[in-house]
Design a protein around this motif. Structure first.
Motif, PDB file in Angstrom:
ATOM      1  N   ARG A   1       0.823  -1.231   0.000  1.00  0.00           N
ATOM      2  CA  ARG A   1       0.000   0.000   0.000  1.00  0.00           C
ATOM      3  C   ARG A   1       0.845   1.264   0.000  1.00  0.00           C
ATOM      4  O   ARG A   1       0.352   2.339  -0.277  1.00  0.00           O
ATOM      5  CB  ARG A   1      -0.946   0.002   1.202  1.00  0.00           C
ATOM      6  N   ARG A   2       2.108   1.118   0.347  1.00  0.00           N
ATOM      7  CA  ARG A   2       2.985   2.288   0.447  1.00  0.00           C
ATOM      8  C   ARG A   2       3.569   2.676  -0.915  1.00  0.00           C
ATOM      9  O   ARG A   2       3.789   3.858  -1.185  1.00  0.00           O
ATOM     10  CB  ARG A   2       4.113   1.928   1.425  1.00  0.00           C
ATOM     11  N   ARG A   3       3.821   1.697  -1.769  1.00  0.00           N
ATOM     12  CA  ARG A   3       4.433   1.947  -3.078  1.00  0.00           C
ATOM     13  C   ARG A   3       3.539   2.842  -3.942  1.00  0.00           C
ATOM     14  O   ARG A   3       2.331   2.701  -3.948  1.00  0.00           O
ATOM     15  CB  ARG A   3       4.637   0.608  -3.797  1.00  0.00           C
ATOM     16  N   ARG A   4       4.152   3.788  -4.635  1.00  0.00           N
ATOM     17  CA  ARG A   4       3.396   4.652  -5.553  1.00  0.00           C
ATOM     18  C   ARG A   4       4.201   4.871  -6.818  1.00  0.00           C
ATOM     19  O   ARG A   4       5.428   4.878  -6.776  1.00  0.00           O
ATOM     20  CB  ARG A   4       3.173   6.048  -4.942  1.00  0.00           C
ATOM     21  N   THR A   5       3.517   5.104  -7.918  1.00  0.00           N
ATOM     22  CA  THR A   5       4.195   5.483  -9.151  1.00  0.00           C
ATOM     23  C   THR A   5       4.701   6.915  -9.004  1.00  0.00           C
ATOM     24  O   THR A   5       3.950   7.796  -8.574  1.00  0.00           O
ATOM     25  CB  THR A   5       3.215   5.399 -10.334  1.00  0.00           C
ATOM     26  N   HIS A   6       5.976   7.126  -9.349  1.00  0.00           N
ATOM     27  CA  HIS A   6       6.569   8.461  -9.266  1.00  0.00           C
ATOM     28  C   HIS A   6       6.503   9.109 -10.651  1.00  0.00           C
ATOM     29  O   HIS A   6       6.679   8.423 -11.661  1.00  0.00           O
ATOM     30  CB  HIS A   6       8.020   8.325  -8.793  1.00  0.00           C
ATOM     31  N   ARG A   7       6.214  10.404 -10.710  1.00  0.00           N
ATOM     32  CA  ARG A   7       6.135  11.077 -12.021  1.00  0.00           C
ATOM     33  C   ARG A   7       6.954  12.363 -11.988  1.00  0.00           C
ATOM     34  O   ARG A   7       6.394  13.449 -11.903  1.00  0.00           O
ATOM     35  CB  ARG A   7       4.663  11.343 -12.401  1.00  0.00           C
ATOM     36  N   GLY A   8       8.286  12.196 -11.992  1.00  0.00           N
ATOM     37  CA  GLY A   8       9.165  13.358 -11.962  1.00  0.00           C
ATOM     38  C   GLY A   8      10.614  12.916 -11.933  1.00  0.00           C
ATOM     39  O   GLY A   8      10.930  11.751 -12.183  1.00  0.00           O
ATOM     40  N   GLY A   9      11.499  13.863 -11.607  1.00  0.00           N
ATOM     41  CA  GLY A   9      12.918  13.549 -11.527  1.00  0.00           C
ATOM     42  C   GLY A   9      13.237  12.886 -10.185  1.00  0.00           C
ATOM     43  O   GLY A   9      12.399  12.836  -9.277  1.00  0.00           O
ATOM     44  N   PHE A  10      14.452  12.375 -10.095  1.00  0.00           N
ATOM     45  CA  PHE A  10      14.910  11.733  -8.857  1.00  0.00           C
ATOM     46  C   PHE A  10      16.075  12.512  -8.264  1.00  0.00           C
ATOM     47  O   PHE A  10      16.727  13.299  -8.960  1.00  0.00           O
ATOM     48  CB  PHE A  10      15.371  10.306  -9.155  1.00  0.00           C
ATOM     49  N   ARG A  11      16.340  12.261  -6.975  1.00  0.00           N
ATOM     50  CA  ARG A  11      17.509  12.863  -6.338  1.00  0.00           C
ATOM     51  C   ARG A  11      18.766  12.286  -7.014  1.00  0.00           C
ATOM     52  O   ARG A  11      18.745  11.157  -7.504  1.00  0.00           O
ATOM     53  CB  ARG A  11      17.514  12.531  -4.842  1.00  0.00           C
ATOM     54  N   PRO A  12      19.863  13.038  -7.042  1.00  0.00           N
ATOM     55  CA  PRO A  12      21.035  12.574  -7.806  1.00  0.00           C
ATOM     56  C   PRO A  12      21.804  11.431  -7.143  1.00  0.00           C
ATOM     57  O   PRO A  12      22.656  10.816  -7.786  1.00  0.00           O
ATOM     58  CB  PRO A  12      21.905  13.836  -7.908  1.00  0.00           C
ATOM     59  N   GLU A  13      21.525  11.114  -5.879  1.00  0.00           N
ATOM     60  CA  GLU A  13      22.314  10.076  -5.211  1.00  0.00           C
ATOM     61  C   GLU A  13      22.142   8.715  -5.903  1.00  0.00           C
ATOM     62  O   GLU A  13      21.103   8.440  -6.492  1.00  0.00           O
ATOM     63  CB  GLU A  13      21.888   9.896  -3.746  1.00  0.00           C
ATOM     64  N   SER A  14      23.166   7.860  -5.724  1.00  0.00           N
ATOM     65  CA  SER A  14      23.099   6.500  -6.307  1.00  0.00           C
ATOM     66  C   SER A  14      22.124   5.647  -5.505  1.00  0.00           C
ATOM     67  O   SER A  14      21.837   5.924  -4.334  1.00  0.00           O
ATOM     68  CB  SER A  14      24.456   5.814  -6.227  1.00  0.00           C
TER      69      SER A  14
ATOM     70  N   LEU B   1      15.619   7.709  -6.137  1.00  0.00           N
ATOM     71  CA  LEU B   1      15.199   8.180  -4.825  1.00  0.00           C
ATOM     72  C   LEU B   1      14.353   9.430  -5.027  1.00  0.00           C
ATOM     73  O   LEU B   1      14.789  10.375  -5.682  1.00  0.00           O
ATOM     74  CB  LEU B   1      16.432   8.511  -3.976  1.00  0.00           C
ATOM     75  N   ALA B   2      13.159   9.405  -4.488  1.00  0.00           N
ATOM     76  CA  ALA B   2      12.227  10.521  -4.683  1.00  0.00           C
ATOM     77  C   ALA B   2      11.884  11.127  -3.329  1.00  0.00           C
ATOM     78  O   ALA B   2      12.265  10.605  -2.284  1.00  0.00           O
ATOM     79  CB  ALA B   2      10.971  10.020  -5.378  1.00  0.00           C
ATOM     80  N   GLY B   3      11.141  12.218  -3.357  1.00  0.00           N
ATOM     81  CA  GLY B   3      10.699  12.813  -2.099  1.00  0.00           C
ATOM     82  C   GLY B   3       9.287  12.347  -1.808  1.00  0.00           C
ATOM     83  O   GLY B   3       8.998  11.157  -1.777  1.00  0.00           O
ATOM     84  N   ARG B   4       8.390  13.318  -1.671  1.00  0.00           N
ATOM     85  CA  ARG B   4       6.994  13.036  -1.370  1.00  0.00           C
ATOM     86  C   ARG B   4       6.364  12.242  -2.520  1.00  0.00           C
ATOM     87  O   ARG B   4       6.579  12.545  -3.688  1.00  0.00           O
ATOM     88  CB  ARG B   4       6.260  14.376  -1.229  1.00  0.00           C
ATOM     89  N   GLU B   5       5.576  11.230  -2.182  1.00  0.00           N
ATOM     90  CA  GLU B   5       4.936  10.427  -3.223  1.00  0.00           C
ATOM     91  C   GLU B   5       3.521  10.920  -3.483  1.00  0.00           C
ATOM     92  O   GLU B   5       2.874  11.499  -2.606  1.00  0.00           O
ATOM     93  CB  GLU B   5       4.898   8.956  -2.809  1.00  0.00           C
ATOM     94  N   ALA B   6       3.055  10.675  -4.682  1.00  0.00           N
ATOM     95  CA  ALA B   6       1.698  11.074  -5.062  1.00  0.00           C
ATOM     96  C   ALA B   6       0.664  10.169  -4.368  1.00  0.00           C
ATOM     97  O   ALA B   6       1.024   9.209  -3.698  1.00  0.00           O
ATOM     98  CB  ALA B   6       1.568  10.953  -6.563  1.00  0.00           C
ATOM     99  N   ARG B   7      -0.608  10.489  -4.584  1.00  0.00           N
ATOM    100  CA  ARG B   7      -1.663   9.656  -3.989  1.00  0.00           C
ATOM    101  C   ARG B   7      -2.261   8.755  -5.060  1.00  0.00           C
ATOM    102  O   ARG B   7      -2.056   8.971  -6.253  1.00  0.00           O
ATOM    103  CB  ARG B   7      -2.731  10.558  -3.384  1.00  0.00           C
ATOM    104  N   SER B   8      -3.020   7.775  -4.616  1.00  0.00           N
ATOM    105  CA  SER B   8      -3.678   6.904  -5.590  1.00  0.00           C
ATOM    106  C   SER B   8      -4.947   6.340  -4.951  1.00  0.00           C
ATOM    107  O   SER B   8      -5.128   6.454  -3.740  1.00  0.00           O
ATOM    108  CB  SER B   8      -2.717   5.788  -6.010  1.00  0.00           C
TER     109      SER B   8
END
Ligand SMILES: Cc1cc2nc3c(=O)[nH]c(=O)nc-3n(C[C@H](O)[C@H](O)[C@H](O)COP(=O)(O)O)c2cc1C
Length: 328
Positions: free
Chosen positions: A120-133, A310-317
């Motif tokens: 339930r926590r996983r979400r599709t991300h729609r944007g750029g990611f943080r530069p870390e590996s 690695l992303a920040g805040r995730e979208a809702r679904s």
């Protein structure tokens, strides 16, 4: 738990379907329904929810159903049950995907529990990611997840190949936007704000102003010029790791394997706080899909194009409830 007892069999089915509903599906169509019979839960594709324009063969519908099957299996393991899967191939009932018979077994492993916790926590991300590996060793673990489900996760390491895949995604997105029937289909699955629907891609699932990355991977046009979407100052800038999910063959069974592999990869990644973005536009245009296959898949058949990072805040679904999904 005695799963043949009528009440607990119903509770078990409810528990499993409640989890399976959180699988990813193309445009959040949730193209599935479930039946119950004693200690057996059946998974069916729902062709009324197929994308007739973008997905006439039902490939993406079956990838979505495969993801739901993987999730159902993990939910069964959470209850300490072993799911015995019988894949169906009955021409009289083409929508029937699998019978899942539940048998008492060992408690879940730590790995199984960790993946279940991400459903339930996983979400599709729609944007750029943080530069870390990504965390060390994660990509190898994700490759193993895909192999365990008879698919392959191919990381696109060559920067020129990443640029080419980004460009193909842009071409595909522009070609799709020119097709009126495709736009109508998008409109069906990207409802206007306040619709109250429990399916489709809603305005709080995508950014109003999509972030550009280098190379850029075009986003789907869910807002269709209405200015819908989340406003956010978060800009991460990096495209992340680009990967292709491929299968050896390209028919119903392979698409279901791809879906199960996809969900296993996504849940394992989510357990390491790694998100995924999807860009499947080029795979909806036969000539472009052939091109991707010939040049980037080493003989495999491309099923998904994804970015991991690695992303920040995730979208809702949103999802429909088990009551809507379980049919007598
Ligand atoms: C086969 C398939 C193809 C998808 N293609 C895209 C895509 O091209 N663009 C996108 O933004 N999301 C894509 N998605 C993600 C779905 O839109 C997403 O799973 C759905 O909206 C549910 O949201 P959630 O994953 O955040 O729970 C795809 C998912 C699947 C299973």
């Amino acid at each position: 738990m005695n799963i043949t007892d009528a009440t607990s069999a119903q509770d078990t089915a409810h528990f499993l379907v409640d989890a399976a509903a959180w699988a990813p599906s193309v445009h959040n169509t949730q193209p599935w329904w479930f039946g119950t019979r004693g200690s057996t839960v059946t998974l069916h594709a729902d062709p009324d929810r197929r994308l007739n324009v973008a997905d006439p063969d039902g490939r993406e519908m079956l990838i979505s159903c495969g993801a739901a099957l993987c999730t159902l299996r993990l939910a069964a393991r959470r209850l300490g049950l072993t799911p015995q899967i019988r894949m169906a191939s009955d021409p009289e009932r083409p929508g029937l995907i699998a019978d899942v018979t539940l048998e008492p077994a060992q408690p879940p492993s730590e790995d199984e529990n960790r993946m279940y916790d991400q459903i339930r926590r996983r979400r599709t991300h729609r944007g750029g990611f943080r530069p870390e590996s990504l965390p060390a060793g994660l990509l190898q673990a994700l490759r193993t997840c895909a192999l365990d489900e008879n698919a392959a996760l191919r990381v696109v390491a060559d920067p020129r190949a990443r640029i080419a895949l980004g460009a193909l995604t842009e071409v595909a997105e522009q070609m799709l936007r020119q097709k009126p029937d495709y736009c109508l289909e998008m409109a069906r699955w990207a409802p206007r704000p306040g619709s109250g629907r429990r399916d489709g891609v809603h305005e709080d699932a995508y950014p109003r102003d999509p972030e550009r990355t280098d190379p850029h991977f075009a986003q789907r046009d869910f807002a269709r010029g209405h200015g819908w979407g989340l406003t956010s100052d978060e800009r991460h800038g990096a495209p992340g790791v680009v990967a292709l999910l491929t299968t050896k063959t390209d028919e119903r069974a392979a698409w279901l394997q791809a879906g199960q592999a996809l969900q296993r990869v996504l849940l394992h990644a989510a357990g390491n706080d790694v998100s995924a973005a999807f860009h499947t536009q080029a795979l909806e245009i036969p000539e472009l899909r052939d091109f991707v296959r010939t040049h980037f898949c080493d003989g495999g058949h491309p099923q998904m194009i994804i970015r991991l990072g690695l992303a920040g805040r995730e979208a809702r679904s949103v999802r429909r409830s088990p009551e809507e999904l379980i049919r007598p």
